[in-house]
Design a protein around this motif. Structure first.
Motif, PDB file in Angstrom:
ATOM      1  N   GLN A 149      88.152  37.412  21.942  1.00  0.00           N
ATOM      2  CA  GLN A 149      87.155  37.444  23.547  1.00  0.00           C
ATOM      3  C   GLN A 149      88.196  37.618  24.598  1.00  0.00           C
ATOM      4  N   TRP A 150      89.160  37.079  24.640  1.00  0.00           N
ATOM      5  CA  TRP A 150      89.979  37.358  26.020  1.00  0.00           C
ATOM      6  C   TRP A 150      90.460  38.899  25.909  1.00  0.00           C
ATOM      7  N   LYS A 152      88.624  41.716  24.617  1.00  0.00           N
ATOM      8  CA  LYS A 152      87.569  42.102  24.805  1.00  0.00           C
ATOM      9  C   LYS A 152      86.432  41.941  26.102  1.00  0.00           C
ATOM     10  N   ASN A 153      86.527  40.652  26.442  1.00  0.00           N
ATOM     11  CA  ASN A 153      85.728  40.060  27.647  1.00  0.00           C
ATOM     12  C   ASN A 153      86.298  39.433  28.594  1.00  0.00           C
ATOM     13  N   ARG A 154      87.292  39.930  28.776  1.00  0.00           N
ATOM     14  CA  ARG A 154      88.347  39.066  29.593  1.00  0.00           C
ATOM     15  C   ARG A 154      87.554  38.741  31.147  1.00  0.00           C
ATOM     16  N   ASP A 155      86.982  39.696  31.714  1.00  0.00           N
ATOM     17  CA  ASP A 155      86.261  39.395  33.009  1.00  0.00           C
ATOM     18  C   ASP A 155      85.147  38.429  33.061  1.00  0.00           C
ATOM     19  N   ALA A 156      84.615  38.468  31.825  1.00  0.00           N
ATOM     20  CA  ALA A 156      83.339  37.366  31.642  1.00  0.00           C
ATOM     21  C   ALA A 156      83.946  36.035  31.325  1.00  0.00           C
ATOM     22  N   SER A 160      83.451  32.816  33.853  1.00  0.00           N
ATOM     23  CA  SER A 160      82.953  31.597  33.404  1.00  0.00           C
ATOM     24  C   SER A 160      84.083  30.430  33.976  1.00  0.00           C
TER      25      SER A 160
END
Length: 679
Positions: A149-150, A152-156, A160
């Motif tokens: 997840q870091w 692929k979706n680091r910004d999200a 969070s």
């Protein structure tokens, strides 16, 4: 899984907990800028693990995961791993434990946090097995998912983390009361305790049961000041039942951290310094009130344990003893019946009957010695003293018990307070010597070039700037030493410590005191703890210290600080007062009538006579200062009011005030009791 022979960065640390992980294959960092710079440079999340050296589940997670090459490979590849000893860095622990409780509704150790390089958390949990089992997420799965997840979706994830951080920060700003509450708040606390009280076995919960000694101190003080017989009954039942159970070590003495059952039989076997210090104070207070020999015996036995096993050559006190031996919880403490028979011979039958020992055992095939079913529990220990000593020596020879030998300032201060109170109530010089020796050790950095307390010391080296609890608990200890001896140095040291608290930790905008100084490294926010958990909070002890200084000195600065601190703590405690029982203890002192006494002595030799008479009179809420030719100059700096009290040419003169009014001076010690009674 064999440990690597190569040490990681933790090998240079002094913390026993960090050193336990120094040969893990995980490439651990201690908390510090180096770790966060690496995470930022390599764009990796941070894996934060917080625990302490005598924590059973910390050991379990270490053996399952941190000594495992597969887990280490994931951590080393995708994360920057950071280890923290919660006992050395309670500020870091407080911040991330709040996060864990906010996200999961519970907390505990080991504490597991995933966060951004900017220290913003996005996952929190406690113990995790290596792989998922029984509905419990596994560490391997968590790390794999988090790493993916870091990427692929680091910004999200970063967003969070920001949201969680802001939400936790917001929790630290709460609406306070505008004035100090009346006696209805400690009354409500007592009723809440009564509603959860176990009338058969004592304590205030179902299993697991914690001693929570400050609850007992509050109830005993409530009886002393208000003659609440229910409060005394709850305290006495709990104190007696704890002693009879296995939570008290009937062979080596001292108390374990908590009981896993309702009758105090099977403890979680680690012994903590703070529990034993506070329990000594509770048993001493029960003895002072009732004069029942059992309470004195338990206090003395616990102090014997501290002197024998938990005191350093320098005079400080070690932190804890482990629950585990040879990887098995409680193994050190358990006895098979045939072992006892081999050691004691013909005396074994009577001993086993007295202490509940059977062939089948009462805990995992072994026996926890206890007096739960023994109706002669108040007198039985003296009958088996020689047998106890034989079993103690035999137990020591079987295996070793890990000891966390760091000496923490805050916990040492609690034990100093216990020793000082023991001297005041029991009169044994050895207790005073132990208290004064340890206090001098802790206060040394305050006197030198460092100009501030330290969190603690180990192997002759101090470490870390002190936190609020260190200053507050040591100020309390100095006040206990002053009440025990009336030696001016302890009063003036209490004043110095209180002044440093005000300078370094006071929140002048929102009220209360921060856990860490603004001069320390910035965390997500500056935590403030008020809830009285396993030990009293620093803020609750501050309220007690300021109130005591206000009564002793009459100085406006301490009166104002005391009033503001009471209001702040009451605001935090108003929803559930029973969770803040040391604050309720302090609040009783604030709300109920007090008397202030200044004794001016022309000769130093009169001090001991006056001290003994004050002890005999045993007056609650009497605050006493004694001025002699040798201490007048020292006392005058901290208490200008006392400096104005003259001897009037007499050997002794007494100035007694109460209820905002002062009486005419009187000159005979024999008059003191009548004057205190308003005659």
């Amino acid at each position: 899984m064999e440990l690597t022979n190569k040490a990681n960065r933790l090998i240079t640390e002094h913390s026993p907990y960090l050193l336990q992980h120094a040969y893990n294959p995980v490439e651990w960092y201690a908390w510090g800028q180096e770790a966060f710079d690496k995470a930022k440079k390599e764009d990796k999340p941070v894996f934060l693990s917080i625990g302490y050296s005598t924590c059973h589940w910390c050991h379990v997670m270490a053996h399952e995961s941190f000594e495992d090459e597969e887990v280490a490979a994931l951590l080393n590849r995708d994360f920057v791993a950071v280890k923290v000893d919660k006992e050395e860095r309670p500020d870091i622990d407080a911040v991330y434990m709040t996060v864990c409780q906010a996200l999961t509704g519970q907390g505990g150790w080991p504490l597991t946090i995933l966060m951004t390089p900017a220290q913003k958390p996005f996952y929190a949990g406690t113990y995790l097995p290596k792989t998922s089992r029984g509905g419990m997420a596994g560490l391997m799965e968590l790390l794999a998912v988090a790493a993916e997840q870091w990427r692929k979706n680091r910004d999200a994830i970063v967003q969070s983390g920001e949201q969680i951080t802001e939400a936790v920060k917001a929790q630290s700003f709460k609406e306070n009361l505008s004035e100090t509450p009346g006696l209805e708040m400690p009354e409500k606390a007592a009723k809440l305790l009564k509603s959860s009280f176990d009338s058969e076995y004592g304590g205030f919960s179902h299993a697991p049961k914690f001693p929570t000694p400050h609850n007992l101190l509050f109830l005993l003080k409530r009886y002393t000041l208000l003659k609440d017989s229910d409060a005394l009954k709850m305290a006495e039942t709990t104190l007696r039942r704890m002693y009879r159970g296995g939570i008290f070590d009937h062979i080596g003495f001292g108390f374990s951290r908590y009981s896993t059952d309702t009758c105090w039989l099977a403890p979680h076997f680690e012994k903590m310094l703070y529990d034993n210090a506070l329990l000594v104070m509770a048993y001493l207070e029960a003895y002072r009130i009732t004069e029942a020999p059992l309470y004195r015996e338990v206090a003395e036995k616990t102090l014997e344990y501290i002197a024998r096993e938990m005191t350093s050559p320098e005079g400080g006190f070690y932190s804890a003893q482990d629950a585990d031996s040879e990887g098995v919880e409680g193994k050190y403490y358990l006895f098979k019946k045939d072992e006892i028979e081999q050691v004691l011979g013909d005396a074994a039958e009577g001993f086993c009957k007295a202490y509940g020992v059977t062939k089948l055992g009462n805990f995992e095939g072994g026996n926890i010695l206890n007096l739960i079913e023994n109706k002669d529990y108040e007198t039985i220990s003296g009958a088996f003293e020689q047998e106890r000593k034989k079993l103690y020596e035999y137990r020591k020879s079987r295996m070793k018990l890990h000891k966390d030998d760091k000496q923490l300032t805050s916990w040492n201060a609690l034990m100093i307070a216990a020793y000082a109170r023991a001297y005041r109530i029991l009169g044994k010089e050895e207790y005073l010597k132990a208290a004064e020796r340890a206090a001098a050790l802790l206060l040394k950095p305050l006197m030198g070039a460092e100009e501030g307390l330290r969190v603690g010391f180990r192997e002759g080296k101090s470490f870390g700037p002190a936190h609020l609890d260190d200053y507050a608990f040591l100020a309390w200890a100095c006040l206990e030493l002053y009440a025990a001896t009336y030696h001016a140095q302890w009063f003036t040291n209490a004043v110095r410590l209180a002044e440093r608290m005000r300078e370094d930790f006071l929140d002048s905008e929102q009220g209360g005191f921060f856990l860490n100084s603004e001069m320390e490294e910035p965390l997500l926010y500056r935590p403030k703890e008020v809830y009285d958990g396993a030990i009293p909070s620093g803020n609750s002890v501050v309220a007690y210290v300021f109130n005591t200084l206000s009564r002793l000195t009459g100085e406006e600065v301490w009166r104002s600080l005391s009033e503001k601190q009471m209001i702040y703590c009451a605001g935090e405690a108003q929803r559930y007062p029973a969770g803040f029982c040391f604050f309720q203890y302090a609040l009783l002192h604030e709300l109920l009538p007090s008397q202030e006494l200044i004794c001016v002595l022309q000769q130093e030799t009169l001090l001991e006579e006056v001290r003994k008479e004050l002890l005999r009179l045993n007056r609650p809420n009497l605050y006493t200062m004694i001025i002699t030719p040798g201490n007048k100059k020292e006392i005058s700096k901290a208490n200008p009011f006392a400096a104005g009290c003259k001897a009037n040419g007499k050997p002794t003169v007494f100035y007694l005030c109460g209820g905002g009014a002062c009486q005419e001076p009187f000159y005979e010690l024999g008059e003191l009791e009548k004057r205190l009674n308003g005659q």
